[in-house]
Enzyme design. Structure first.
Site, PDB file in Angstrom:
ATOM      1  N   THR A   8       0.844  -1.317  -0.019  1.00  0.00           N
ATOM      2  CA  THR A   8       0.083  -0.028  -0.070  1.00  0.00           C
ATOM      3  C   THR A   8       0.899   1.361   0.120  1.00  0.00           C
ATOM      4  O   THR A   8       1.977   1.222   0.578  1.00  0.00           O
ATOM      5  CB  THR A   8      -1.130  -0.044   1.091  1.00  0.00           C
ATOM      6  OG1 THR A   8      -1.859   1.057   1.031  1.00  0.00           O
ATOM      7  CG2 THR A   8      -0.188   0.251   2.608  1.00  0.00           C
ATOM      8  N   ASN A   9       0.415   2.244  -0.473  1.00  0.00           N
ATOM      9  CA  ASN A   9       0.807   3.473  -0.307  1.00  0.00           C
ATOM     10  C   ASN A   9       0.003   4.462   0.639  1.00  0.00           C
ATOM     11  O   ASN A   9       0.117   5.897   0.737  1.00  0.00           O
ATOM     12  CB  ASN A   9       1.316   4.254  -1.513  1.00  0.00           C
ATOM     13  CG  ASN A   9       2.830   3.740  -1.974  1.00  0.00           C
ATOM     14  OD1 ASN A   9       3.313   3.608  -1.391  1.00  0.00           O
ATOM     15  ND2 ASN A   9       2.960   3.618  -3.273  1.00  0.00           N
ATOM     16  N   ASN A  10      -1.119   4.124   1.015  1.00  0.00           N
ATOM     17  CA  ASN A  10      -2.243   4.562   1.780  1.00  0.00           C
ATOM     18  C   ASN A  10      -1.604   4.859   3.277  1.00  0.00           C
ATOM     19  O   ASN A  10      -1.334   3.930   3.873  1.00  0.00           O
ATOM     20  CB  ASN A  10      -3.201   3.960   1.833  1.00  0.00           C
ATOM     21  CG  ASN A  10      -4.414   4.566   2.815  1.00  0.00           C
ATOM     22  OD1 ASN A  10      -4.007   5.140   3.843  1.00  0.00           O
ATOM     23  ND2 ASN A  10      -5.655   4.686   2.159  1.00  0.00           N
ATOM     24  N   ASP A  69      -7.786  -5.382   1.163  1.00  0.00           N
ATOM     25  CA  ASP A  69      -8.785  -4.696   0.518  1.00  0.00           C
ATOM     26  C   ASP A  69      -9.909  -4.603   1.566  1.00  0.00           C
ATOM     27  O   ASP A  69     -10.077  -5.507   2.172  1.00  0.00           O
ATOM     28  CB  ASP A  69      -9.346  -5.416  -0.728  1.00  0.00           C
ATOM     29  CG  ASP A  69      -9.780  -4.451  -1.685  1.00  0.00           C
ATOM     30  OD1 ASP A  69      -9.656  -3.395  -1.590  1.00  0.00           O
ATOM     31  OD2 ASP A  69     -10.810  -4.981  -2.596  1.00  0.00           O
ATOM     32  N   PHE A 150     -10.433   8.199   8.101  1.00  0.00           N
ATOM     33  CA  PHE A 150     -10.445   8.759   6.647  1.00  0.00           C
ATOM     34  C   PHE A 150     -11.479   7.808   6.013  1.00  0.00           C
ATOM     35  O   PHE A 150     -12.265   6.957   6.625  1.00  0.00           O
ATOM     36  CB  PHE A 150      -9.088   8.167   6.007  1.00  0.00           C
ATOM     37  CG  PHE A 150      -8.733   6.962   6.263  1.00  0.00           C
ATOM     38  CD1 PHE A 150      -8.896   5.844   5.215  1.00  0.00           C
ATOM     39  CD2 PHE A 150      -8.199   6.375   7.443  1.00  0.00           C
ATOM     40  CE1 PHE A 150      -8.587   4.592   5.267  1.00  0.00           C
ATOM     41  CE2 PHE A 150      -7.880   5.112   7.599  1.00  0.00           C
ATOM     42  CZ  PHE A 150      -7.928   4.049   6.541  1.00  0.00           C
ATOM     43  N   LYS A 173     -10.158   3.289  17.774  1.00  0.00           N
ATOM     44  CA  LYS A 173     -10.650   2.698  16.393  1.00  0.00           C
ATOM     45  C   LYS A 173      -9.921   1.334  16.276  1.00  0.00           C
ATOM     46  O   LYS A 173     -10.475   0.330  15.823  1.00  0.00           O
ATOM     47  CB  LYS A 173     -10.395   3.744  15.417  1.00  0.00           C
ATOM     48  CG  LYS A 173     -10.897   3.110  13.817  1.00  0.00           C
ATOM     49  CD  LYS A 173     -10.513   4.050  12.818  1.00  0.00           C
ATOM     50  CE  LYS A 173     -10.878   3.220  11.566  1.00  0.00           C
ATOM     51  NZ  LYS A 173     -10.218   3.982  10.502  1.00  0.00           N
TER      52      LYS A 173
END
Length: 192
Positions: A8-10, A69, A150, A173
């Site tokens: 990921t690059n998130n 995902d 987000f 969270k």
């Protein structure tokens, strides 16, 4: 301390996973690996997309890696947006566009509007491929509330709570989130 690549690059997802694995593993991003490829997510399931990304990185770079995902599944919408959650409002949409489209689609539906977040992590290591799933039940609010998190966090209220994910701290969270639960299973596999 072992290294593993999270496909990921998130930065939000990356930080969540790094927090949960608590320094037991050095979790590297695609950017840190030097991978700037656009990995297509062409499967029609969360499992399929997670495996596509993990296999791509493993086959190209020959490193142990995992990918995820995530989908938001709304009961009254027959599980939509589901696997298409990130691009629900269109291919180049923003998270805000996605939230607005979902709220509009539900505007005439009575509360509670039951939904669940589901994350699937695909790991490839020396023992092959593994899948880890986490989910959290909740409901879609009638308006956006909160500024943390987000994606759909400002409109998702987890079951048993009076606040949205966007009103919680990252630590709160991570203890109950879909990704937190999937990563906890990953961590258990790693014996963290």
């Amino acid at each position: 301390m072992d290294n593993i690549v999270f496909a990921t690059n998130n930065l939000h997802k990356l930080q969540e996973v790094r927090d949960i694995l608590k320094g037991k593993y050095i979790v590297r991003s695609l950017d840190e690996l030097g991978c700037h490829d656009d990995i297509p997510e062409t499967a029609d399931t969360l499992e399929g997309n997670a495996l596509i990304k993990a296999r791509y990185i493993y086959n190209k770079y020959h490193v142990f890696c995992f990918a995820d995902d995530t989908g938001l599944e709304v009961e009254i919408l027959d599980g939509a947006p589901g696997v298409y959650s990130a691009r629900y409002a269109g291919e180049h949409c923003s998270p805000e566009d996605n939230r607005k489209k979902l709220l509009k689609a539900l505007q005439d539906e009575p509360t509670p509007r039951k939904a669940r977040f589901r994350t699937v992590i695909a790991l490839i290591d020396q023992d092959g491929e593994h899948l880890f799933e986490g989910e959290v039940e909740g409901e879609i609010t009638t308006e956006e509330v909160g500024s943390n998190g987000f994606g759909y966090d400002p409109i998702f209220k987890p079951q048993g709570y009076d606040v949205t994910f966007a009103q919680m701290s990252e630590e709160e969270k991570n203890k109950i989130s879909h990704r937190g639960r999937a990563v906890a299973k990953l961590a258990k596999y790693f014996k963290v």
